[in-house]
Scaffold this active site. Structure first.
Site, PDB file in Angstrom:
ATOM      1  N   SER A 140       0.836  -1.202   0.000  1.00 44.66           N
ATOM      2  CA  SER A 140       0.000   0.000   0.000  1.00 44.66           C
ATOM      3  C   SER A 140       0.878   1.263   0.000  1.00 44.66           C
ATOM      4  CB  SER A 140      -0.937  -0.051   1.215  1.00 44.66           C
ATOM      5  OG  SER A 140      -2.030   0.801   1.034  1.00 44.66           O
ATOM      6  N   ASP A 294      -8.558  -6.222  -4.739  1.00 42.54           N
ATOM      7  CA  ASP A 294      -8.317  -4.875  -4.201  1.00 42.54           C
ATOM      8  C   ASP A 294      -9.231  -3.880  -4.916  1.00 42.54           C
ATOM      9  OD1 ASP A 294      -7.113  -2.368  -3.444  1.00 42.54           O
ATOM     10  OD2 ASP A 294      -5.250  -3.433  -3.051  1.00 42.54           O
ATOM     11  N   HIS A 323      -7.962  -5.319  -0.271  1.00 44.50           N
ATOM     12  CA  HIS A 323      -6.753  -4.594   0.139  1.00 44.50           C
ATOM     13  C   HIS A 323      -6.283  -5.034   1.530  1.00 44.50           C
ATOM     14  CE1 HIS A 323      -3.828  -1.404  -0.377  1.00 44.50           C
ATOM     15  NE2 HIS A 323      -4.050  -1.032   0.868  1.00 44.50           N
TER      16      HIS A 323
END
Lengths: 357, 357
Positions: A140, A294, A323
């Site tokens: 991320s 995601d 995610h």
């Protein structure tokens, strides 16, 4: 300075602090006596070429990366010297709530991904004399920093594995992050960033958590009741009993500092806005590792960037947690995929490939 | 009662009002002198078998459906008698802001999809004496009502085309809708639903719009600058100049009434919670039409339901506008797909198939 137990050594440690001194920022301004919180695993070898750097994700800390590290894992401390470095503003490194005037709270300056990577570079070169990094890996916002490392220090970074993140933030992600910010700043308790305790912003942090419950996971996560992976027995327990208290423990200004940075992550800032040139300049062997479900770093976006990196491969991670697959709730199902690809990447002989062939 | 120009005949008309009388609701409570706003196109034929019913989507009105109707379209008023019926709570039909005491504003009762469909059934049977519907077609919450029609009145509904919606709302969608609600209810101006003007809730409606900007579209929409389809020249113009003013013109309690209903849409309420039984009981020929880039009614969810409907086919609509593809911003690219499938569906001889074979 505000006391917040969430960021204490008891909850997040052990971690060490590196004093960067006065640290100038890309957007102007400066963090006096800037501190980087970090943790290490394993030993630096004599040739100093067994280094793995792991930057942290949004809201995350070095503690969150521990499940990725172990003697049975690719990130093996018996083999590698692993440095997990907390991004500036995450609550452990210099952040709004733990900084003194003149940069306390709402006076904390804007920090960019590029600032983080320069700070991390200072730490590992000044403190450890490291000249070569075997692997940078992060998820991320950690992926944003990973890309930034590979672009900013192409000769130093031999391998890079950005997981569930992009080199240049997308307009869609910018808008998503803005809703996370608005959930906080719309709380009267936030008070323009000048609250006395994060508990005064509990409502805003709850709404912030509730937006994560939507975008952080995915429809299949809930359809298949995958929240059971997090040890809860209902959707309500997952949101009200897990996500909301988690974010409500955090510092609102820390989240906003990270979010500002996330929104503007863009390696093409190093090449006058030319993304192709920036990604094309990477010398590292790169495994681009998006998560299939995601919702805001979709495979398509990650693949488009991967194609611009000379020596790169797309390795899609399967996770019904979307995610938040990064949290490793799926246990071995998730970590085995990560380990499989990272082992493969670490076995690639990089010096022969460093020219980008 | 509050004046709100957004819902006026000038802006949303022409529309007619059907007086339902006192209308009892599934969840208890009642709407005295309940009104359904509707609009018709074309003429009812002598055998009364050329009827198309179109329910409305969240925040939408009968006006929004006009682009779907035309002599060059599948929904051809020269051939069909088309009735577009505004859902209860949408601001045109009986809604919190246009109802007198004792159900004004925050006292407006909870309304369910099943209530809407019963109300619509009363309108078309009592006013027009219609016994057979050639097609029910609707998008999003209109799809929820379409499914409800097919389950509640299986002998009456010959064909159904739910676009970008589900028969049973998903847990993920419930959470998404909750964030839309919280954006409004967190505004102090909302005042528990007892505001004097929707303009007092402008901040909350803005945040509501900003969440739509994320989930209503998709990452490719922004990557490819598809907002140009809406006649704007930047992302900011799309969000600040189009989406925000659009939602800021609406009534907050209307949006919350519709959202409550959306969250709980579930045809299996007709079969004691058995979704397989509910969808299995449908006698209509059904084309299930999800949009490929829809972020919250993904194809997977729609396909799972389609498989439970005896005489059904999955027809995926391609749109880079995601869920807001429904707005038809892509013009012919979108409407040609819709028309193609609806024409095919309308040509299916249904009486032979009415037994579900």
């Amino acid at each position: 300075m505000i006391k917040n137990e969430f960021y204490s050594q008891e909850n997040q440690g052990p971690y060490e602090i590196y004093e960067l001194g006065d640290f100038e920022l890309e957007d102007g301004g400066m963090i006096p006596d800037c501190k980087l919180a970090y943790n290490t695993f394993g030993e630096l070898n004599r040739s100093k070429d067994n280094v793995i750097v792991i930057p942290t994700w949004f809201s995350g800390t070095s503690k969150d990366m521990e499940p990725y590290i172990g003697e049975d894992r690719a990130l093996n401390p018996k083999e590698y010297f692993i440095i997990v470095i907390n991004q500036i503003g995450n609550g452990l490194s210099s952040s709004p709530h733990n900084s003194p005037e003149p940069i306390a709270m709402d006076n904390f300056p804007n920090v960019r991904i590029g600032d983080d990577v320069r700070a991390q570079h200072k730490l590992i070169t000044e403190k450890y004399g490291i000249k070569e990094i075997a692997l940078v890996v992060g998820g991320s916002m950690g992926a944003q920093q990973t890309y930034e490392w590979a672009v900013k220090y192409p000769d130093m970074v031999k391998r890079a594995a950005p997981i569930a993140g992009t080199a240049k933030n997308t307009p869609h992600d910018f808008l998503f992050t803005e809703t996370l910010n608005e959930a906080i700043t719309s709380d009267p308790g936030w008070n323009g960033g000048d609250y006395r305790s994060h508990t005064e912003v509990a409502d805003g942090l709850k709404r912030h958590a509730n937006i994560w419950a939507v975008l952080g996971l995915c429809t299949e996560f809930y359809q298949q009741e995958k929240w059971r992976l997090f040890g809860v027995n209902s959707v309500e327990e997952f949101t009200n009993g897990f996500l909301q208290p988690l974010f409500q423990g955090m510092d609102p200004n820390a989240l906003l500092t990270m979010a500002w940075k996330w929104q503007r992550g863009d390696v093409s800032r190093n090449t006058n806005g030319n993304l192709e040139e920036a990604l094309g300049s990477i010398k590292a062997k790169v495994f681009v590792m998006p998560i299939d479900e995601d919702m805001f770093f979709p495979v398509k976006d990650c693949e488009a960037e991967q194609k611009l990196i000379p020596s790169s491969e797309l390795k899609v991670i399967k996770s019904l947690c979307g995610h938040f697959g990064l949290f490793g709730g799926e246990g071995a199902d998730y970590h085995n995929q990560i380990d499989h690809y990272l082992k493969e990447l670490l076995e690639v002989p990089v010096n022969a490939e460093a020219c980008g062939k």
